[in-house]
Design an enzyme around this catalytic site. Structure first.
Site, PDB file in Angstrom:
ATOM      1  N   ASP A 421      -6.111  -7.594  -0.494  1.00 51.74           N
ATOM      2  CA  ASP A 421      -5.612  -6.253  -0.785  1.00 51.74           C
ATOM      3  C   ASP A 421      -5.782  -5.410   0.476  1.00 51.74           C
ATOM      4  OD1 ASP A 421      -5.560  -4.260  -3.657  1.00 51.74           O
ATOM      5  OD2 ASP A 421      -5.604  -3.446  -1.650  1.00 51.74           O
ATOM      6  N   ILE A 422      -4.779  -4.596   0.813  1.00 48.55           N
ATOM      7  CA  ILE A 422      -4.879  -3.718   1.979  1.00 48.55           C
ATOM      8  C   ILE A 422      -5.795  -2.543   1.653  1.00 48.55           C
ATOM      9  CG2 ILE A 422      -3.608  -2.244   3.579  1.00 48.55           C
ATOM     10  CD1 ILE A 422      -1.170  -3.977   3.079  1.00 48.55           C
ATOM     11  N   GLU A 464       0.240  -3.830  -3.082  1.00 43.99           N
ATOM     12  CA  GLU A 464      -0.257  -4.279  -1.781  1.00 43.99           C
ATOM     13  C   GLU A 464      -1.187  -5.477  -1.905  1.00 43.99           C
ATOM     14  OE1 GLU A 464      -3.097  -0.918  -3.052  1.00 43.99           O
ATOM     15  OE2 GLU A 464      -1.011  -1.496  -3.305  1.00 43.99           O
TER      16      GLU A 464
END
Length: 540
Positions: A421-422, A464
């Site tokens: 995950d960003i 994301e």
């Protein structure tokens, strides 16, 4: 005031606050004291408000002043607002966000965003299915088995039957009404209920203006909302049957039609030898008629398709030897060309009988379907590809997880997954805009592909979040890869956004009963990585 009276007053307030089932009675000595009465009323108001809110009554009128009552009123207003936002989300409006309930706000907003993404993914998958369904080149329908009611149809079905949307979309159209001979319908239903599928069953049917057609129907039994349906593909072979009849009447007319047909028309005996091939074969494969007539089965078909031809010959021989009707064959075959390339053809093969009913050979028609195969491959690619990042989408990831899980369960070989995950991606979008955020996602996928093996599967899990499936990989090796990915992203300078980091969760197949438990562990590990400060790898 004595200590006993003080204790009695305290016990009174304690009962008033802690036990709604007790009707507390104050001491007579303070029952007229203004300060006591004010405090008594305030506590009763708090108790009543707490009870109403606890029962879900957000419209209760809370009277009074003071810090505690003010806080309860604020809570009541917040819950009313939350109820309204929840209703807007339920109606399909995902634009609302909660900013007034502290830590709960972040969790609620995250849930809303994931729900919105999931709904978007479902709508995208549905649109892909609709696109594939409508681009099937043959007439395709979905009908109820019980009464033949038409549920869905494609454009090819309308073109074949000349019916319009107005004719078909009223929910009362019955597919059984198309049958010229209802015994064909009965045979179709009997075979479907017995085998769960029907393959190349010939029947006669009527179009809108009672124009007669001959079709080959192939069907599979499917269940929609617990009700048995059939998914059927109907191949119109009216023209082919007309050609077959003409060929039986006159060999000269047979040659005339075949020699000038765009498709390759051929005849073959039961030993698999060509007895006639139309000149169009040279345009299709580059070989002359004489060269093709001299070719063996291994030279006519590629290895993967040769098996289908051999199976078809076996069925044909069995039918003829036992006096049974010839089973029409229809399939896609890959054939080698003279220049070293290959071409995909669709072949339809039926039996040729003399006027006295004697079997004399097989009639085949081969059609170039190269463009259709390219289109089908592109449709398949689009159906499993995330439109933005061009990595695999959730549909393909779920399918791969299921396949890999079954493989590892049967073979005992390991496999692992990484969910990443960003970090603070919302800040990127808020600061630079969604176009920059989209660019970050695209560049991130490029980094992931540069650092994984060819056999590893990278896809967009949602928003994301990305999922990487690692076949034949232990938990330790997957953890090393996750650390390498984390460092590669941290060292990379993204366009406009600059430095971006990711958090990663790693898990591997052990004794799991379902793929979901593996994903759940990786998701938990990702959550722990974020809780511990982000830009790190956690293993579960």
């Amino acid at each position: 005031m004595s200590s006993n009276e003080v204790r009695s007053i305290l016990e009174y307030f304690k009962a008033l606050l802690n036990d709604l089932r007790v009707s507390a009675v104050p001491l007579e000595s303070v029952s007229n004291d203004e300060t006591f009465l004010e405090l008594d009323q305030t506590l009763k108001t708090i108790r009543a408000a707490a009870a109403e809110l606890g029962n879900g009554n957000l419209s209760h009128d809370i009277k009074g002043r003071g810090y505690v009552l003010g806080s309860i009123k604020n809570l009541q207003a917040s819950l009313r607002n939350l109820t309204w936002i929840t209703k807007t989300i339920a109606s399909g409006d995902f634009s609302q966000r909660v900013h007034f309930l502290g830590d709960f706000s972040e969790a609620f907003n995250s849930m809303t965003e994931k729900l919105e993404t999931s709904i978007h993914d479902l709508e995208e998958a549905r649109s892909h299915f609709e696109m594939v369904f409508q681009t099937i080149p043959d007439a395709t329908v979905i009908t109820k088995i019980s009464d033949g009611t038409l549920v869905a149809y494609n454009r090819a079905f309308m073109e074949a039957t000349k019916f319009t949307d107005a004719d078909l979309s009223d929910g009362e159209f019955n597919i059984a009404d198309l049958y010229l001979d209802l015994s064909h319908r009965e045979t179709f239903i009997r075979n479907l209920e017995r085998d769960g599928f029907v393959e190349n069953l010939e029947f006669s049917f009527l179009g809108k203006n009672n124009q007669q057609h001959i079709g080959l129907v192939s069907s599979n039994l499917i269940v929609i909302d617990g009700i048995p349906h059939t998914l059927s593909v109907i191949r119109d072979i009216t023209d082919l049957k007309a050609i077959e009849a003409k060929l039986q009447q006159s060999e000269e007319r047979h040659r005339l039609l075949a020699d000038n047909a765009a498709d390759v028309i051929w005849t073959m005996d039961l030993e698999g030898r060509f007895t006639y091939v139309s000149p169009s074969v040279e345009k299709l494969r580059g070989y002359t008629v004489e060269e093709v007539l001299a070719q063996s089965a291994e030279e006519v078909l590629c290895p993967g398709s040769l098996i289908h031809m051999q199976e078809g010959l076996t069925r044909a021989i069995n039918s003829v030897m036992n006096g049974l009707p010839f089973q029409v064959f229809r399939g896609e075959l890959e054939q080698p060309c003279k220049d070293g390339s290959t071409v995909w053809t669709e072949a339809t093969v039926s039996g040729i009988y003399s006027e006295d009913g004697r079997f004399v050979g097989m009639l085949g028609v081969s059609r170039d379907i190269s463009e259709r195969k390219i289109m089908e491959e592109e449709i398949r690619r689009l159906s499993i590809t995330d439109k933005l990042t061009q990595s695999f989408n959730r549909l393909k990831l779920d399918e791969t997880m299921e396949t890999q899980f079954e493989w590892s369960k049967d073979s005992g070989l390991p496999f692992a997954i990484i969910i990443l995950d960003i970090d603070h991606f919302k800040l990127v979008n808020d600061t630079y805009g969604h176009q920059v955020g989209d660019r970050v996602l695209i560049e991130l996928v490029a980094i992931l592909h540069e650092n994984v093996r060819d056999g590893d599967v990278v896809g967009r899990w949602g928003g994301e979040e990305f999922l990487i499936i690692l076949p034949d990989t232990t938990l330790a090796d997957a953890t090393l890869l996750a650390q390498r990915l984390r460092q590669a992203v941290a060292d990379y300078s993204f366009s406009t956004a600059g430095q971006v980091t990711i958090s990663l969760g790693v898990s591997a197949y052990t004794t799991d009963k379902t793929p979901e438990t593996i994903v759940s562990r990786a998701d938990t590990a990702l959550y722990q990585a974020k809780e511990k400060g982000r830009n790190r790898v956690e293993v579960k």
